[in-house]
Write a protein that holds these residues in place. Structure first.
Motif: not given
Length: 873
Positions: A323-330, A380-382, A402-407
């Motif tokens: 799984a690749t999680i990249a920052l969604d700057l837009d 927000p990430v992809t 989607h927003v990267l879920p975290a605490r």
């Protein structure tokens, strides 16, 4: 007797050795003449026995046969021309040469002169008799078969080696297979040509091998990459192969070759031409690309872990994925600290979980990871998932935004800290802005901070941030500041006892409101889980507050006899009962049980101990030995630091100043054991007050403020005296268990005496060894004392059977909430694990013990107990 008769008689006696000599000469000449032909025969036989004729094209076999026959004919002709049988005279000469004086030639010779002289005749006859006797012992010489000069490359040995390999690894029966390559040369050929073949699908498909002769119909469906093997029998050329499925264009074998192997790469036709031949239309089953989908949006679990469900499939099975999680700057709202461009960061790549057992052709799993501390957290990430099959084909999902879920932090101040941490990780150029915001937030700390510790930590972070910003923040400094901000936010979020109680009340109120309003079973289950988590948090805060109160105030606080204690298991059973009542629809009873639980939780308090007056004699002795062990450990540490100072003068002085101040505080009470009276003059051991006149802990005098050897020796002596006093008050005197404890403590006392002597002689290394031996003996004595106390408990019976002291001690709870037992027992028969998932609960308990044992702020008694638990389990 005339000489002629004597020589004939002698030669008759030499017939056997003469025959053998002549036979040996013939063998020598035959080996020299025919060894090339024999070598060729051995090589050909070896190749036939190994079955090389079955592995090569028939043209190659025929060519090799022609070359072998020509070579054999040439070497035979040369051998025949060179060979000559040995004559009798040559054999006599060879035999005569093996004996001294050539006696055979002497017997053949005749007397040349003196034939009329009787004396001369007598001498000749005597000579003839002597030669005859010598010739009678003639032995045939061994033939000389050495031909190294004729075969300098030892080709004969190579041929012999080939023949040996053929005999060992081949079979003589395989020689007859060469007859099948001759027209009409075998029984199989007489019966007519035949064939057989197999289809072997790729191993990863898991499909079985197909025997071509059993296939019904003229159509084949074969997996891509399958291997086809054909064998032709009978007259060479009677059966031929033509195929268009392999796509081969180079290095094509002969169409009539007895063995055919090729791999299917495309659809086409396979035809066997000849008697009994067949033809098939081949359709290739394509290996589809694997497929993967994200089945639901990612969710955040209680501890901040992300759970991303996905489903993957492949016609033959998925082998791996990522799984690749990249920052969604837009998709980011570029305001405030996110207004400037971010620092370049690589995308997150994690491995997808695969089923350990079961079918991988279609499965569903969840990617569970915790990205709470990552710079992309709550941004927000992809998400892009990719899976791969055995052949290397890949399947990839479309980018899922989607927003990267975290605490999530609900405390306003903690949320502000986390936001500034995010801005710092976004770009270190935000450091100036972050420091201004944090200073503004903490301008009036009494309004926003609940503890001075959190405020002081924030001030330290601010100073470091501004200092680093002046010189440019490095990557390491950026990570250090981000970790410090994260730790501060956790402290603010978890809060204190009041916050935990407020969350508990809120969870109880929400659950009660849901029961009154007829909420669904799922909603009630979620609220019940929230109540369990809030209860656990409150119990942790309550225990922490009790420990702090015990450290800062009176450690020996008394608990009323009418008060009631509750363990974590008791609370768990009450909440299970509440949930059971709700599931049965008995809401009124559930509400009543919930109110009772709320009242008990608000009235609950955790005690640190039961007071020395309620401790048994064994418990007092155990605590005294534990204190002695800690004092011995501290004394050994100081001796080790002195030893380091001798070899590395000046090293570690920066850290010694603070240590000396702590030692001056900690040593003031070393002479007073818990619950034990002191003799006059023992309130303070020698050398304990050295740090009191120097509050700043500065170096004093020689040795940079470290205690000299005499001071350490005096303290060791005082510790030895204290151990002697404890030995006199030990329980169980005269019993085997008590004697075992005394022997261990005697050994510890002797080691202390030797350590004192070594310290007075300035032998720090020897003193450290003796002190280590004393500590081992003390630990052994404490273990034996614990066994003695446990045995005494079994003999006296369980608490509540007439032993009032045991009844009171049975109220004690260990750090896990269990009964410690009576009469000094360190163990309990109470069941810790209830329910079905016993092993998971056991693992959770072990992890919790490890976590608590690493917390240096806990009381020494508790840390020592936790270490003993880890050593045992």
């Amino acid at each position: 007797m005339p000489s002629t008769d004597r020589s004939a008689s002698a030669l008759r006696d030499l017939r056997r050795p003469l025959f053998l000599t002549r036979l040996g000469l013939a063998a020598e000449r035959m080996w020299r003449a025919f060894w090339p032909a024999l070598s060729i025969v051995m090589v050909v036989l070896a190749c036939l026995m190994l079955g090389l004729q079955d592995l090569m094209a028939v043209e190659i076999v025929w060519g090799a046969a022609v070359v072998s026959v020509i070579g054999l004919a040439v070497t035979l002709v040369r051998g025949i021309l060179r060979f000559r049988l040995p004559s009798r005279a040559e054999a006599l000469a060879r035999l005569d040469a093996t004996m001294p004086g050539r006696p055979i030639q002497a017997l053949i010779d005749e007397q040349a002169i003196g034939g009329d002289d009787p004396a001369s005749i007598a001498v000749w006859q005597a000579h003839q008799a002597r030669m005859k006797a010598r010739a009678a012992s003639a032995r045939a010489p061994q033939p000389n078969l050495r031909i190294a000069a004729r075969d300098p490359y030892a080709l004969r040995y190579v041929a012999a080696l080939f023949l040996a390999v053929g005999l060992i690894f081949g079979s003589v029966l395989r020689v007859q297979s060469v007859a099948e390559m001759t027209p009409g040369g075998s029984a199989r050929a007489a019966a007519g040509p035949s064939w057989e073949g197999w289809i072997e699908p790729p191993r990863y498909t898991g499909l079985p091998t197909i025997y071509l002769a059993d296939v019904q119909g003229d159509t084949l469906e074969i997996s891509e990459g399958a291997r086809i093997t054909l064998r032709f029998y009978g007259e060479v050329g009677a059966l031929t192969l033509s195929e268009t499925v392999s796509g081969r264009t180079e290095d094509l074998p002969s169409a009539s070759a007895p063995s055919q192997d090729f791999t299917v790469t495309r659809a086409g036709e396979i035809t066997i031409d000849g008697p009994g031949g067949r033809s098939w239309q081949v359709a290739v089953i394509d290996d589809d690309d694997p497929h993967v989908d994200i089945t639901a949006p990612p969710e955040t679990e209680a501890a901040g872990q992300m759970s991303l469900p996905f489903a993957a499939s492949d016609d033959y099975g998925v082998v791996s994925g990522s799984a690749t999680i990249a920052l969604d700057l837009d998709a980011i709202d570029r305001r405030h600290g996110l207004a400037i461009d971010p620092e370049p960061r690589e995308a997150i790549i994690v491995t997808l979980p695969m089923p350990i057992a079961g079918d991988r052709r279609a499965f569903s799993e969840s990617l569970i990871e915790d990205f709470s501390e990552h710079p992309f957290a709550n941004l927000p990430v992809t998400f892009t998932l990719q899976v791969e099959d055995e052949t290397g084909q890949t399947g990839t999902t479309e980018a899922f935004s989607h927003v990267l879920p975290a605490r999530r932090f609900f405390d306003p101040l903690a949320a502000a800290i986390i936001e500034q941490r995010r801005d710092l990780l976004w770009n270190r150029d935000n450091a100036g802005r972050i420091s201004q915001i944090l200073r503004a937030v903490s301008h009036r700390p009494e309004d926003v901070f609940r503890s001075d510790t959190a405020y002081l930590r924030l001030r330290v972070i601010l100073r470091r941030l501004e200092l680093f910003d002046d010189y440019g923040i490095t990557d390491m400094q950026q990570e250090e500041l981000a970790q410090a901000l994260w730790d501060l936010a956790l402290i603010l979020e978890e809060g204190d006892l009041g916050d935990a109680l407020e969350r508990l009340r809120r969870a109880q109120e929400r659950l009660a409101e849901a029961m009154r309003n007829g909420a669904s079973d799922q909603e009630i289950a979620e609220l019940m889980q929230e109540l369990r988590e809030a209860t656990d948090d409150y119990m942790r805060q309550l225990s922490r507050q009790a420990q702090q109160d015990g450290q800062d105030g009176d450690q020996n606080q008394q608990m009323s006899e009418n008060s009631m204690q509750m363990t974590q298991d008791d609370l768990q059973r009450m909440m299970d009962r509440i949930q059971e009542l709700m599931e049965q629809g008995r809401m009124a009873e559930a509400e009543q049980a919930l109110r009772e639980l709320q009242q008990m939780m608000e009235n609950m308090r955790v005690t640190q101990g039961q007071g020395q007056g309620q401790q048994s004699e064994g418990q007092q002795a155990m605590e005294g030995l534990a204190e002695t062990l800690r004092d011995q450990q501290g004394l050994s540490d100081e001796a080790f630091r002195d030893l380091q100072e001798q070899f590395n003068p000046g090293e570690g002085q920066q850290g010694q100043q603070g240590q000396q101040g702590q030692q001056g505080q900690g040593q003031q009470g070393q002479g007073q054991q818990p619950g034990q009276g002191q003799q006059p003059g023992q309130g303070q051991q020698p050398g304990q007050g050295q740090g009191q006149g120097n509050p700043q802990g500065q170096a004093q005098g020689p040795g940079q403020g470290q205690p000299d050897a005499d001071t350490l020796a005096e303290r060791q002596r005082a510790l030895r005296d204290e151990l002697n006093r404890q030995q006199q008050n030990l329980p169980g005197a005269g019993t085997p268990e008590g004697d075992a404890v005394q022997r261990s403590l005697d050994r510890a006392g002797r080691a202390m005496d030797q350590a004192e002597e070594s310290l007075r002689e300035d032998d720090l290394a020897g003193a450290i060894d003796n002190q280590a031996e004393a500590m081992d003996a003390l630990r052994e004595g404490m273990r034996e004392l614990g066994d003695q106390m446990a045995q005494q408990q079994q003999q006296n019976g369980q608490p509540g059977q007439g032993n009032s002291e045991g009844d009171r001690q049975a109220q004690n709870r260990d750090p896990l909430g269990r009964d410690q037992g009576s009469n000094g027992s360190l163990s309990t028969d109470e069941s810790l694990l209830q329910g079905e998932d016993v092993y998971r609960r056991a693992q959770e308990l072990l992890d919790e013990i490890r976590r608590r044992s690493g917390d240096g702020e806990r009381p020494d008694v508790e840390l020592d107990y936790l270490r003993r638990l880890l050593e045992r389990f």
